[in-house]
Write an enzyme that holds these catalytic residues in place. Sequence first.
Site, mmCIF file in Angstrom:
data_model
loop_
_atom_site.group_PDB
_atom_site.id
_atom_site.type_symbol
_atom_site.label_atom_id
_atom_site.label_comp_id
_atom_site.label_asym_id
_atom_site.label_seq_id
_atom_site.Cartn_x
_atom_site.Cartn_y
_atom_site.Cartn_z
ATOM 1 C CG HIS A 53 -2.993 -1.509 -23.647
ATOM 2 N ND1 HIS A 53 -1.979 -1.720 -22.746
ATOM 3 C CD2 HIS A 53 -3.307 -0.194 -23.542
ATOM 4 C CE1 HIS A 53 -1.693 -0.583 -22.124
ATOM 5 N NE2 HIS A 53 -2.495 0.349 -22.588
ATOM 6 C CD GLU B 92 -0.716 -6.453 -24.638
ATOM 7 O OE1 GLU B 92 -1.204 -5.433 -25.193
ATOM 8 O OE2 GLU B 92 0.305 -6.408 -23.928
ATOM 9 C CB CYS C 271 -2.101 -6.374 -21.004
ATOM 10 S SG CYS C 271 -2.684 -4.974 -22.001
ATOM 11 C CB CYS D 238 1.031 -2.791 -19.283
ATOM 12 S SG CYS D 238 -0.751 -2.863 -19.589
#
Length: 175
Positions: free
Chosen positions: A58, A60, A91, A88
């Site tokens: 991801h 992040e 993260c 999410c």
Amino acid sequence: MDLSSAAKKKYMELAFAEAKKAQDLHEVPIGAIVVNANGEVVGAGFNHRELDQDATQHAELIAIRQACATLGTWRLLDCSLFVTLEPCPMCAGAIINARLKQVVYGAADPKAGAAGSVVNLFDVAKFNHHPQIIRGMYRDEASQMLKKFFQEIRRQQKQQKLISDSGENNKNTTN
């Protein structure tokens, strides 16, 4: 770190530039930037899940990893994360563990948002760190970018199905 509105806009625009890189590679267009207390970008990332076939890639997490490497520490105490979509749970956990001071995000994520849309992990009292959350910066632009991306994916899938169905029909009529 108290960033001005102009500085926050600048950093969100950089996060959007990261999201555009993802989009250009047919990844979900999510981008993230980590900024230190001096206003320097110390980490940047965009989604790589499809490219790497890795669920943890991801934006992040990539930006946080880069910031930790740049600063030589896992504690990002005086840093802010700017991301185009609400983090999410995975993260959010990384944000808490990295001790980020602030999270600024664009669009809410009604399916997986962990900053209030589905659950708010940042408000869990038993966690030892609670970053400041700024919601909805460039919300409409972030939502539109994602909406257009998924509309295009669906259009391509529909077109592929039509081509596939057409090939099957041609095969059946020639037998």
